[in-house]
Design an enzyme around this catalytic site. Structure first.
Site, PDB file in Angstrom:
ATOM      1  N   GLN A 115      21.673  22.981  14.533  1.00 33.40           N
ATOM      2  CA  GLN A 115      22.863  23.585  13.925  1.00 33.40           C
ATOM      3  C   GLN A 115      23.594  24.469  14.951  1.00 33.40           C
ATOM      4  O   GLN A 115      23.676  24.082  16.104  1.00 33.40           O
ATOM      5  CB  GLN A 115      22.518  24.350  12.648  1.00 33.40           C
ATOM      6  CG  GLN A 115      21.967  23.479  11.518  1.00 33.40           C
ATOM      7  CD  GLN A 115      20.486  23.241  11.630  1.00 33.40           C
ATOM      8  OE1 GLN A 115      19.718  24.136  11.943  1.00 33.40           O
ATOM      9  NE2 GLN A 115      20.066  22.023  11.401  1.00 33.40           N
ATOM     10  N   THR A 169      22.697  19.096   3.458  1.00 38.10           N
ATOM     11  CA  THR A 169      22.418  17.672   3.584  1.00 38.10           C
ATOM     12  C   THR A 169      21.463  17.186   2.495  1.00 38.10           C
ATOM     13  O   THR A 169      21.222  15.985   2.388  1.00 38.10           O
ATOM     14  CB  THR A 169      21.789  17.366   4.953  1.00 38.10           C
ATOM     15  OG1 THR A 169      20.612  18.160   5.108  1.00 38.10           O
ATOM     16  CG2 THR A 169      22.764  17.666   6.067  1.00 38.10           C
ATOM     17  N   LYS A 191      23.438  15.895  24.085  1.00 43.50           N
ATOM     18  CA  LYS A 191      23.714  15.441  25.448  1.00 43.50           C
ATOM     19  C   LYS A 191      23.316  16.505  26.460  1.00 43.50           C
ATOM     20  O   LYS A 191      22.681  16.209  27.474  1.00 43.50           O
ATOM     21  CB  LYS A 191      25.191  15.098  25.605  1.00 43.50           C
ATOM     22  CG  LYS A 191      25.569  14.689  27.018  1.00 43.50           C
ATOM     23  CD  LYS A 191      27.060  14.406  27.145  1.00 43.50           C
ATOM     24  CE  LYS A 191      27.444  14.145  28.585  1.00 43.50           C
ATOM     25  NZ  LYS A 191      28.891  13.902  28.757  1.00 43.50           N
ATOM     26  N   LEU A 246      36.162  17.112  26.383  1.00 45.03           N
ATOM     27  CA  LEU A 246      37.487  17.401  26.933  1.00 45.03           C
ATOM     28  C   LEU A 246      38.345  16.137  26.959  1.00 45.03           C
ATOM     29  O   LEU A 246      39.572  16.199  26.785  1.00 45.03           O
ATOM     30  CB  LEU A 246      37.346  17.974  28.345  1.00 45.03           C
ATOM     31  CG  LEU A 246      38.636  18.410  29.029  1.00 45.03           C
ATOM     32  CD1 LEU A 246      39.286  19.580  28.292  1.00 45.03           C
ATOM     33  CD2 LEU A 246      38.382  18.785  30.493  1.00 45.03           C
ATOM     34  N   ARG A 298      33.799  14.865   9.568  1.00 41.54           N
ATOM     35  CA  ARG A 298      33.803  16.284   9.905  1.00 41.54           C
ATOM     36  C   ARG A 298      35.197  16.867   9.764  1.00 41.54           C
ATOM     37  O   ARG A 298      36.197  16.201  10.030  1.00 41.54           O
ATOM     38  CB  ARG A 298      33.296  16.477  11.339  1.00 41.54           C
ATOM     39  CG  ARG A 298      31.844  16.059  11.530  1.00 41.54           C
ATOM     40  CD  ARG A 298      31.441  16.055  12.989  1.00 41.54           C
ATOM     41  NE  ARG A 298      30.066  15.561  13.154  1.00 41.54           N
ATOM     42  CZ  ARG A 298      29.637  14.885  14.202  1.00 41.54           C
ATOM     43  NH1 ARG A 298      30.455  14.621  15.199  1.00 41.54           N
ATOM     44  NH2 ARG A 298      28.384  14.479  14.265  1.00 41.54           N
ATOM     45  N   LYS A 338      25.209  19.214  21.649  1.00 38.86           N
ATOM     46  CA  LYS A 338      23.987  19.843  22.177  1.00 38.86           C
ATOM     47  C   LYS A 338      22.973  18.799  22.623  1.00 38.86           C
ATOM     48  O   LYS A 338      22.211  19.033  23.551  1.00 38.86           O
ATOM     49  CB  LYS A 338      23.362  20.760  21.109  1.00 38.86           C
ATOM     50  CG  LYS A 338      24.241  21.903  20.674  1.00 38.86           C
ATOM     51  CD  LYS A 338      23.548  22.791  19.678  1.00 38.86           C
ATOM     52  CE  LYS A 338      23.239  22.119  18.368  1.00 38.86           C
ATOM     53  NZ  LYS A 338      24.467  21.724  17.612  1.00 38.86           N
ATOM     54  N   ASP A 348      27.529  20.240  15.918  1.00 44.10           N
ATOM     55  CA  ASP A 348      28.053  18.950  16.384  1.00 44.10           C
ATOM     56  C   ASP A 348      28.864  19.090  17.668  1.00 44.10           C
ATOM     57  O   ASP A 348      29.775  18.311  17.931  1.00 44.10           O
ATOM     58  CB  ASP A 348      28.915  18.292  15.295  1.00 44.10           C
ATOM     59  CG  ASP A 348      28.174  18.154  13.981  1.00 44.10           C
ATOM     60  OD1 ASP A 348      27.080  17.573  13.994  1.00 44.10           O
ATOM     61  OD2 ASP A 348      28.682  18.651  12.954  1.00 44.10           O
ATOM     62  N   GLY A 385      21.694  16.277  13.513  1.00 44.94           N
ATOM     63  CA  GLY A 385      21.592  15.046  14.269  1.00 44.94           C
ATOM     64  C   GLY A 385      22.205  15.189  15.643  1.00 44.94           C
ATOM     65  O   GLY A 385      23.283  15.770  15.787  1.00 44.94           O
ATOM     66  N   HIS A 386      21.507  14.699  16.658  1.00 45.76           N
ATOM     67  CA  HIS A 386      22.022  14.712  18.025  1.00 45.76           C
ATOM     68  C   HIS A 386      22.190  13.273  18.493  1.00 45.76           C
ATOM     69  O   HIS A 386      21.272  12.471  18.359  1.00 45.76           O
ATOM     70  CB  HIS A 386      21.053  15.435  18.965  1.00 45.76           C
ATOM     71  CG  HIS A 386      20.953  16.900  18.713  1.00 45.76           C
ATOM     72  ND1 HIS A 386      19.933  17.672  19.217  1.00 45.76           N
ATOM     73  CD2 HIS A 386      21.743  17.743  18.016  1.00 45.76           C
ATOM     74  CE1 HIS A 386      20.093  18.931  18.845  1.00 45.76           C
ATOM     75  NE2 HIS A 386      21.177  18.984  18.119  1.00 45.76           N
ATOM     76  N   THR A 387      23.339  12.961  19.030  1.00 46.31           N
ATOM     77  CA  THR A 387      23.566  11.635  19.599  1.00 46.31           C
ATOM     78  C   THR A 387      23.469  11.722  21.114  1.00 46.31           C
ATOM     79  O   THR A 387      24.135  12.551  21.734  1.00 46.31           O
ATOM     80  CB  THR A 387      24.947  11.085  19.203  1.00 46.31           C
ATOM     81  OG1 THR A 387      25.016  10.995  17.776  1.00 46.31           O
ATOM     82  CG2 THR A 387      25.162   9.709  19.801  1.00 46.31           C
TER      83      THR A 387
END
Length: 427
Positions: free
Chosen positions: A222, A128, A18, A330, A303, A16, A13, A40-42
């Site tokens: 992961q 999961t 982006k 950041l 998380r 990655k 998380d 999951g990637h957002t």
């Protein structure tokens, strides 16, 4: 720069999705090499949020060919649900290629996953429950189903029946209704014709692409500390998210890899069970969770949050041979008067500067912190390193020093454009 690996340098998380999406706009291929829909990637494009689970990040870049490699386990129902969702939002998914050797998640491996977690009780892994682990177990025991099996009905039905002849005994023992092999096979075969146009020899395609001078980005699911060999075993995933997994999960040799990029948050998060030395169980952890919107893309689970752990990132650098770090989120740290950074551990009363080799020692590790000045300015609009407040610049340079790897990219917001590039990752 023909081949670049993008992977997680912590517990997952890290952002990655982006990083992969940004590189994918300039790459010819983006290849997912491990895992399944347990990650999951957002990705945010022009203010629109996309949650990718099984599909590679390159699916959002029109000039890029997205590839699901042989190291991935594929839930066909999830694959087409995700394709349908993207298609309804105007995304062209016709470019997707799928390895004929990728393994298939079935209804019975999903059930095996949930049963396993239930029987482990307080020693559960925190998976999961999507059938990932049992599918990899079948792969290793040579009883799994591969995508290519969908195109030989007789062979597929025989393999399903053989696998269930053993598993149904276990299901009965746990009071679970046995699976009908014919019904399972019918469901899988219902996807055969739709997936057929996507299925190719991806190893040949990718190596031919490299020979032609094309650029490939390998996308790890992961993260390093969840690697089956190098992570916090047994609280790990079932595959190799580390750099070596990109080679075995795609059939592209290591001499073709030019750069390995580790994605790391400016703090740390983890989901599921397992050791986490810098975990914050107080209002500071809750503050990071809310400021960083730290909830699972796939599960929605909150998380676990903690401060930056430099021994973990140093370990990741060694294991993966990192050439660069992409530092994300950041901006989340804005407003803190001071920021703790873990530089070592105390284990059984002694200082330990690196991740302990023994799991029991790591589980007992207590963080040793150094403190850096924080900043109050909003940095989300910064696009060069020099535009950052001095305290933010100093924090990044300090992390670079204690992590022993250059910080080449800095994320200051969720969008594609909210990025500071210090070193071009495809140069």
């Amino acid at each position: 720069m023909p081949a670049v690996i993008v992977l997680g340098a912590q517990w997952g998380d890290e952002g990655k999705g982006k990083a992969t999406d940004q590189l994918g706009t300039r790459a010819d291929y983006v290849v997912k090499y491990n895992g399944g829909n347990n990650a999951g990637h957002t990705v945010v494009v022009d203010g629109e949020k996309f949650a990718l689970h099984l599909l590679p990040g390159g699916i959002l870049s029109p000039a890029c060919t997205p590839v699901i490699g042989n190291g991935v386990v594929v839930d066909l129902k999830v694959l087409f649900e995700e394709i349908n969702d993207l298609a309804s939002r105007g995304v062209d998914t016709s470019r997707l290629k799928v390895s004929a050797n990728a393994h298939i998640i079935t209804s019975y491996t999903r059930k095996m996953d949930s049963l396993s977690e239930t029987t482990l009780g307080d020693k559960k892994i925190g998976t999961t429950g999507r059938g990932i682990g049992p599918t990899y177990s079948d792969k290793v025991s040579r009883s799994g189903l591969r995508i290519q099996d969908l195109f030989n009905e007789v062979e597929l039905r025989a393999k399903v029946a053989s696998s269930l002849s053993q598993k149904n005994i276990l299901f009965k023992a746990y009071g679970v209704d046995p699976f009908d092999p014919e019904e399972v096979a019918d469901e899988l075969l219902s996807y055969a014709e739709r997936v057929r146009p996507m299925v190719i020899d991806t190893t040949l395609e990718l190596n031919n692409g490299l020979d032609a001078g094309r650029t490939i980005v390998f996308e790890g699911g992961q993260s390093t500390m969840l690697d089956i060999d190098h992570g916090t075993y047994p609280y790990v995933t079932s595959s190799n998210p580390t750099a070596g997994g990109a080679c075995t999960g795609t059939g592209v040799g290591p001499t073709n890899i030019q750069r390995v990029i580790g994605v790391a948050k400016a703090y740390v998060t983890r989901v599921g069970e397992g050791p986490f030395p810098t975990e914050l169980l107080d209002e500071s952890g809750e503050w990071l969770r809310e400021q960083g919107h730290e909830y699972g893309v796939t599960t929605g689970r909150p998380r676990r949050c903690g401060w930056y752990d430099s021994p973990v990132v140093r370990y990741s650098s060694r294991v993966n041979g990192l050439t660069d770090i992409a530092l994300t989120k950041l901006d989340v740290l804005g407003g803190l008067e001071e920021i703790p950074v873990c530089v070592a551990y105390e284990v059984n009363g002694e200082r330990v500067d690196e991740v302990p080799a023994f799991a029991a020692d790591f589980a007992a590790a207590k963080p040793i912190y150094e403190y850096r000045p924080g900043w109050s300015e909003d940095i989300s609009g910064c696009r060069t390193f020099e535009e950052l407040p001095q305290a933010a610049q100093d924090y990044v340079l300090y992390l670079e020093e204690v992590s022993r790897c250059r910080m080449s990219v800095i994320g200051v917001g969720p969008g594609r454009e909210a990025t500071i590039v210090r070193h071009d990752l495809l140069d």
